[in-house]
Design a protein around this motif. Sequence first.
Motif, mmCIF file in Angstrom:
data_model
loop_
_atom_site.group_PDB
_atom_site.id
_atom_site.type_symbol
_atom_site.label_atom_id
_atom_site.label_comp_id
_atom_site.label_asym_id
_atom_site.label_seq_id
_atom_site.Cartn_x
_atom_site.Cartn_y
_atom_site.Cartn_z
ATOM 1 N N GLU A 192 0.836 -1.210 0.000
ATOM 2 C CA GLU A 192 0.000 0.000 0.000
ATOM 3 C C GLU A 192 0.867 1.254 0.000
ATOM 4 N N ARG A 193 1.909 1.283 0.829
ATOM 5 C CA ARG A 193 2.828 2.435 0.852
ATOM 6 C C ARG A 193 3.620 2.517 -0.448
ATOM 7 N N HIS A 194 4.130 1.382 -0.880
ATOM 8 C CA HIS A 194 4.950 1.267 -2.095
ATOM 9 C C HIS A 194 4.181 1.812 -3.300
ATOM 10 N N PHE A 195 2.977 1.303 -3.526
ATOM 11 C CA PHE A 195 2.176 1.759 -4.661
ATOM 12 C C PHE A 195 1.744 3.205 -4.471
ATOM 13 N N GLY A 196 1.462 3.588 -3.243
ATOM 14 C CA GLY A 196 1.080 4.975 -2.969
ATOM 15 C C GLY A 196 2.178 5.948 -3.371
ATOM 16 N N SER A 197 3.414 5.598 -3.075
ATOM 17 C CA SER A 197 4.551 6.451 -3.466
ATOM 18 C C SER A 197 4.662 6.558 -4.977
ATOM 19 N N GLU A 198 4.588 5.413 -5.637
ATOM 20 C CA GLU A 198 4.691 5.438 -7.097
ATOM 21 C C GLU A 198 3.539 6.234 -7.713
ATOM 22 N N ASP A 199 2.342 6.031 -7.195
ATOM 23 C CA ASP A 199 1.183 6.768 -7.716
ATOM 24 C C ASP A 199 1.383 8.271 -7.538
ATOM 25 N N GLU A 200 1.911 8.668 -6.405
ATOM 26 C CA GLU A 200 2.164 10.088 -6.139
ATOM 27 C C GLU A 200 3.214 10.643 -7.106
ATOM 28 N N TRP A 201 4.285 9.887 -7.348
ATOM 29 C CA TRP A 201 5.300 10.332 -8.309
ATOM 30 C C TRP A 201 4.670 10.537 -9.680
ATOM 31 N N MET A 202 3.824 9.589 -10.079
ATOM 32 C CA MET A 202 3.201 9.683 -11.403
ATOM 33 C C MET A 202 2.290 10.900 -11.504
ATOM 34 N N ARG A 203 1.515 11.149 -10.446
ATOM 35 C CA ARG A 203 0.620 12.320 -10.462
ATOM 36 C C ARG A 203 1.424 13.620 -10.493
ATOM 37 N N LYS A 204 2.415 13.726 -9.618
ATOM 38 C CA LYS A 204 3.191 14.978 -9.512
ATOM 39 C C LYS A 204 3.956 15.307 -10.784
ATOM 40 N N ASN A 209 -2.890 3.507 -16.634
ATOM 41 C CA ASN A 209 -2.778 2.047 -16.681
ATOM 42 C C ASN A 209 -1.972 1.524 -15.495
ATOM 43 N N HIS A 210 -0.889 2.189 -15.190
ATOM 44 C CA HIS A 210 -0.009 1.768 -14.098
ATOM 45 C C HIS A 210 -0.774 1.801 -12.767
ATOM 46 N N MET A 211 -1.473 2.882 -12.523
ATOM 47 C CA MET A 211 -2.226 3.021 -11.273
ATOM 48 C C MET A 211 -3.398 2.039 -11.213
ATOM 49 N N LEU A 212 -3.989 1.735 -12.349
ATOM 50 C CA LEU A 212 -5.051 0.734 -12.387
ATOM 51 C C LEU A 212 -4.512 -0.635 -11.973
ATOM 52 N N GLN A 213 -3.349 -0.984 -12.475
ATOM 53 C CA GLN A 213 -2.739 -2.255 -12.071
ATOM 54 C C GLN A 213 -2.516 -2.280 -10.557
ATOM 55 N N HIS A 214 -2.039 -1.187 -10.015
ATOM 56 C CA HIS A 214 -1.833 -1.107 -8.566
ATOM 57 C C HIS A 214 -3.139 -1.359 -7.815
ATOM 58 N N ARG A 215 -4.202 -0.695 -8.238
ATOM 59 C CA ARG A 215 -5.499 -0.851 -7.554
ATOM 60 C C ARG A 215 -5.996 -2.294 -7.610
ATOM 61 N N VAL A 216 -5.886 -2.917 -8.766
ATOM 62 C CA VAL A 216 -6.348 -4.298 -8.926
ATOM 63 C C VAL A 216 -5.557 -5.234 -8.021
ATOM 64 N N VAL A 217 -4.249 -5.091 -8.020
ATOM 65 C CA VAL A 217 -3.403 -5.959 -7.189
ATOM 66 C C VAL A 217 -3.726 -5.751 -5.712
ATOM 67 N N HIS A 272 11.411 7.714 -16.530
ATOM 68 C CA HIS A 272 10.748 9.021 -16.438
ATOM 69 C C HIS A 272 11.253 9.803 -15.219
ATOM 70 N N MET A 273 11.362 9.128 -14.079
ATOM 71 C CA MET A 273 11.792 9.807 -12.858
ATOM 72 C C MET A 273 13.249 10.246 -12.950
ATOM 73 N N ARG A 274 14.096 9.436 -13.578
ATOM 74 C CA ARG A 274 15.497 9.855 -13.769
ATOM 75 C C ARG A 274 15.560 11.083 -14.670
ATOM 76 N N ARG A 275 14.731 11.114 -15.702
ATOM 77 C CA ARG A 275 14.695 12.275 -16.605
ATOM 78 C C ARG A 275 14.185 13.514 -15.870
ATOM 79 N N GLN A 276 13.182 13.337 -15.024
ATOM 80 C CA GLN A 276 12.652 14.461 -14.236
ATOM 81 C C GLN A 276 13.741 15.019 -13.326
#
Length: 135
Positions: free
Chosen positions: A51-63, A71-79, A123-127
Amino acid sequence: MTPIEWTEALQLGYAPMDSVHKEFVTLLAQMQTAEDPELTERWQAVLTHTERHFGSEDEWMRKTRFSGADNHMLQHRVVLNVMREGLVMGRAGDLPPLREMASELAAWFSKHTQSQDAALALHMRRQKKRVAEAH
């Protein structure tokens, strides 16, 4: 069942993500090798981490407005939903599905890391590089 192990194929070159992924692999391996009396508790630990792991990734993607976020966040929710269902089963004493879920989760994680997470790490390395260049 062979427990999940950390391999170089899971290393993505983005330290915050690699660190969280190593912790996930450790926790899932501990769950996969747990005896029945500890199994549900270990699954809970994997779920809490995830939950924390996916939450962090989801936050990075949103920001950072990551293009593959939906699609990535949908996979997180399903899992997470499947993992939560597993916890309910485990608490009810139905342990074989937890063992099967752990095996499936390990296989999914490897594929997800090498595709969805690899794209996010790039993407995050480029950011990070863009921010550094702007200063």
